[in-house]
Write a protein that holds these residues in place. Sequence first.
Motif, PDB file in Angstrom:
ATOM      1  N   GLY A  51     109.699 -36.683  86.643  1.00 34.36           N
ATOM      2  CA  GLY A  51     109.836 -35.953  85.394  1.00 34.36           C
ATOM      3  C   GLY A  51     109.003 -34.699  85.260  1.00 34.36           C
ATOM      4  N   TYR A  52     108.430 -34.204  86.354  1.00 32.35           N
ATOM      5  CA  TYR A  52     107.548 -33.040  86.271  1.00 32.35           C
ATOM      6  C   TYR A  52     108.078 -31.892  87.119  1.00 32.35           C
ATOM      7  CZ  TYR A  52     104.246 -36.269  84.187  1.00 32.35           C
ATOM      8  OH  TYR A  52     103.647 -37.187  83.357  1.00 32.35           O
TER       9      TYR A  52
ATOM     10  N   LEU B  42     102.772 -30.557  88.409  1.00 30.52           N
ATOM     11  CA  LEU B  42     102.156 -31.376  89.453  1.00 30.52           C
ATOM     12  C   LEU B  42     100.946 -30.666  90.065  1.00 30.52           C
ATOM     13  CD1 LEU B  42     105.246 -32.864  91.321  1.00 30.52           C
ATOM     14  CD2 LEU B  42     103.757 -33.990  89.663  1.00 30.52           C
ATOM     15  N   CYS B  43     101.050 -29.355  90.259  1.00 34.46           N
ATOM     16  CA  CYS B  43      99.914 -28.598  90.799  1.00 34.46           C
ATOM     17  C   CYS B  43      98.727 -28.624  89.844  1.00 34.46           C
ATOM     18  CB  CYS B  43     100.333 -27.159  91.085  1.00 34.46           C
ATOM     19  SG  CYS B  43     101.469 -26.973  92.475  1.00 34.46           S
ATOM     20  N   GLU B  44      99.019 -28.549  88.551  1.00 35.15           N
ATOM     21  CA  GLU B  44      97.941 -28.607  87.558  1.00 35.15           C
ATOM     22  C   GLU B  44      97.228 -29.954  87.585  1.00 35.15           C
ATOM     23  OE1 GLU B  44      99.726 -27.706  83.836  1.00 35.15           O
ATOM     24  OE2 GLU B  44     100.040 -25.571  84.307  1.00 35.15           O
ATOM     25  N   ALA B  45      97.921 -30.988  88.040  1.00 40.70           N
ATOM     26  CA  ALA B  45      97.303 -32.310  88.126  1.00 40.70           C
ATOM     27  C   ALA B  45      96.599 -32.534  89.444  1.00 40.70           C
ATOM     28  CB  ALA B  45      98.363 -33.391  87.913  1.00 40.70           C
ATOM     29  N   VAL B  46      97.139 -31.999  90.536  1.00 40.95           N
ATOM     30  CA  VAL B  46      96.530 -32.274  91.837  1.00 40.95           C
ATOM     31  C   VAL B  46      95.255 -31.462  92.057  1.00 40.95           C
ATOM     32  CG1 VAL B  46      97.823 -30.560  93.219  1.00 40.95           C
ATOM     33  CG2 VAL B  46      96.991 -32.652  94.285  1.00 40.95           C
ATOM     34  N   GLU B  47      95.181 -30.269  91.499  1.00 46.54           N
ATOM     35  CA  GLU B  47      93.967 -29.483  91.741  1.00 46.54           C
ATOM     36  C   GLU B  47      92.710 -30.196  91.236  1.00 46.54           C
ATOM     37  OE1 GLU B  47      92.033 -25.451  90.118  1.00 46.54           O
ATOM     38  OE2 GLU B  47      93.784 -25.107  91.392  1.00 46.54           O
TER      39      GLU B  47
ATOM     40  N   THR C 190     100.342 -41.628  87.323  1.00 42.76           N
ATOM     41  CA  THR C 190     101.016 -42.910  87.061  1.00 42.76           C
ATOM     42  C   THR C 190     102.528 -42.743  87.087  1.00 42.76           C
ATOM     43  OG1 THR C 190      99.149 -43.656  85.727  1.00 42.76           O
ATOM     44  CG2 THR C 190     101.235 -44.807  85.423  1.00 42.76           C
ATOM     45  N   ASP C 191     103.033 -41.651  86.499  1.00 48.26           N
ATOM     46  CA  ASP C 191     104.472 -41.420  86.501  1.00 48.26           C
ATOM     47  C   ASP C 191     105.005 -41.210  87.920  1.00 48.26           C
ATOM     48  OD1 ASP C 191     104.690 -41.682  83.761  1.00 48.26           O
ATOM     49  OD2 ASP C 191     104.515 -39.532  83.366  1.00 48.26           O
ATOM     50  N   VAL C 192     104.240 -40.519  88.744  1.00 49.50           N
ATOM     51  CA  VAL C 192     104.658 -40.337  90.135  1.00 49.50           C
ATOM     52  C   VAL C 192     104.668 -41.680  90.856  1.00 49.50           C
ATOM     53  CG1 VAL C 192     104.037 -39.291  92.354  1.00 49.50           C
ATOM     54  CG2 VAL C 192     103.913 -37.929  90.250  1.00 49.50           C
ATOM     55  N   PHE C 193     103.625 -42.472  90.627  1.00 50.78           N
ATOM     56  CA  PHE C 193     103.571 -43.803  91.227  1.00 50.78           C
ATOM     57  C   PHE C 193     104.776 -44.642  90.809  1.00 50.78           C
ATOM     58  CE2 PHE C 193     102.443 -48.292  90.856  1.00 50.78           C
ATOM     59  CZ  PHE C 193     101.985 -48.578  92.141  1.00 50.78           C
ATOM     60  N   ASP C 194     105.070 -44.658  89.513  1.00 49.50           N
ATOM     61  CA  ASP C 194     106.184 -45.463  89.011  1.00 49.50           C
ATOM     62  C   ASP C 194     107.517 -44.990  89.580  1.00 49.50           C
ATOM     63  OD1 ASP C 194     104.472 -47.011  87.525  1.00 49.50           O
ATOM     64  OD2 ASP C 194     104.860 -45.981  85.621  1.00 49.50           O
TER      65      ASP C 194
ATOM     66  N   ALA D 171      97.993 -23.686  98.050  1.00 45.74           N
ATOM     67  CA  ALA D 171      99.268 -23.868  98.764  1.00 45.74           C
ATOM     68  C   ALA D 171      99.788 -25.297  98.650  1.00 45.74           C
ATOM     69  CB  ALA D 171      99.095 -23.486 100.228  1.00 45.74           C
ATOM     70  N   TRP D 172      99.822 -25.835  97.444  1.00 39.87           N
ATOM     71  CA  TRP D 172     100.274 -27.206  97.249  1.00 39.87           C
ATOM     72  C   TRP D 172     101.771 -27.366  97.538  1.00 39.87           C
ATOM     73  CZ3 TRP D 172      96.240 -30.101  97.200  1.00 39.87           C
ATOM     74  CH2 TRP D 172      95.053 -29.660  96.588  1.00 39.87           C
ATOM     75  N   GLU D 173     102.530 -26.284  97.428  1.00 41.70           N
ATOM     76  CA  GLU D 173     103.970 -26.377  97.639  1.00 41.70           C
ATOM     77  C   GLU D 173     104.338 -26.520  99.116  1.00 41.70           C
ATOM     78  OE1 GLU D 173     105.862 -23.092  95.770  1.00 41.70           O
ATOM     79  OE2 GLU D 173     105.086 -23.554  93.770  1.00 41.70           O
ATOM     80  N   TRP D 174     103.362 -26.296 100.001  1.00 40.61           N
ATOM     81  CA  TRP D 174     103.626 -26.334 101.441  1.00 40.61           C
ATOM     82  C   TRP D 174     103.825 -27.765 101.943  1.00 40.61           C
ATOM     83  CZ3 TRP D 174      99.289 -26.283 105.517  1.00 40.61           C
ATOM     84  CH2 TRP D 174      99.831 -26.261 106.797  1.00 40.61           C
ATOM     85  N   THR D 175     103.125 -28.700 101.362  1.00 42.16           N
ATOM     86  CA  THR D 175     103.113 -30.063 101.902  1.00 42.16           C
ATOM     87  C   THR D 175     103.645 -31.056 100.880  1.00 42.16           C
ATOM     88  OG1 THR D 175     100.885 -30.616 101.133  1.00 42.16           O
ATOM     89  CG2 THR D 175     101.054 -29.435 103.217  1.00 42.16           C
TER      90      THR D 175
END
Length: 494
Positions: A326-327, A332-337, A393-397, A429-433
């Motif tokens: 849903g993202y 997602l980048c805002e969460a992973v950084e 959590t949403d990604v996990f689910d 460069a989060w979009e690379w992997t």
Amino acid sequence: MSSEPDVTALSATELADKIRHGELTATDAVDAHLERLRERDEEINAFVTVCEPEALEAATGADRALEATETRTPSEPRERMEHETDEDIGPLHGVPIALKDLGGLKEGVRHTFGSALFADHVAERTAAVVQRLEEAGAVVIGKTNTPAFGHKGTTVNDVIGPTASPIAPELNAGGSSGGSAAAVAAGMVPVATGSDAGGSIRIPAACCGVYGLKPTFGLVPDDRRPSAFGRSTHHVTMGPITRSVEDAALALSVMAGPHPDDPRSVPVDVEPHSGLERPASEFRIAYSPDLEVFPVEDDVQAVVEDAVQSFAAAGATVDEVRVDHGYGMDELCEAVEPTFTTAMARTATILEESTGIDVRELEDGVPDSLLEMIRRGDAYDLADLARTEPVRTDVFDAVQDVLEEYDALLTPTLSRVGVGLHEDPGIDAWEWTLTWPFNWTGHPVASAPAGLTDRGRPVGLQLVGSRFDDATVLAASAVLERERPWDWLYDESA
């Protein structure tokens, strides 16, 4: 011309079998791989430290240990004894291996963490995983290159410079376990250790055309000190890098299992070899071309889709699916950084507490990319991290929802082929992997060679399985290897 097989082309499983049954000595195996290292490593730059005298001494000891189990005269070929078990001689007896110079501590051997600040640092203890590998008979021949503290997806540092992909030497080997992946691809060792905090096993596996397995979080113990608790916000785990699925299963069987010094390890038994012969017809395979948001380039997509279709051709059920987290990519980048950069800031703090070295105050000897990552991590607070938790959590689910119906989820490993030898894709460069979402979820994930693009660039295929079902990830990988063998890649790189 000699008809003798190239020892460095043998798998770890084959080497161990030949050594066990007197067809090859451990000294022969170690000598051959050290010679291969001398031939190839000037170009590839995979090793930070080579332990030649220690490796040869260990090989001699392995040969003596094997001789002590024999009931034959030295001139007689050794009979294969059905009663032999791994209790007699370890499953990796005499097999040369390499250790990533981050986490793979071996007492008395230089351990740099990929940092010029620790160019002369010598490990005072042996890590639990390394101890297990050595107890299984493996012979360590050296330590492999990694970026400083494993902070990025390419392998280059101020200790020895960049590591090249043996498949395409104009490209970087990927990171952060790039030295290990390159050493395996070039035949310098059949097995090397890696660690994975955002794709650090899978990225270089894809870039170097080898097989890399990130086990379920908690399956392989990590007894790091002085902090044993900093691995769960953004999961970090150790795993094997090999040229074959069978070798990865062998290595995992040695590495996995609970350990009293790791508070995150879990008392789960796995049988990595249990499904390697499982027929393709028993698998239900889900395929996500891009995890809904990653900008996968056409040449990568074409190779990956061919590999995915090999499952269907072999008799598996293959469906293209949505992973409905849903993202968008920006969200997602805002969460992973925050999850990744605060982990690096934590590393800097622990380093200061344990060594007195504050990398935040240094410029010489510390990469700008690492300093920037630490600075960003320092700027986040607990509230920022808390806001990432619903996203994670949403990604996990979403992944769990797919795996409730399917045995494995397949995706590309990278959205594009690897980067140039000296190229730095940058810390954004989060979009690379397509790797790091699974460091949130803790699922077991492998990257297997999918093939080459028209330009001869290696492409990786990710295989994701249910948590603690690493055996199924290996089994699905074995289907791919049977249908699309990738050992020819190493002939091309020789």
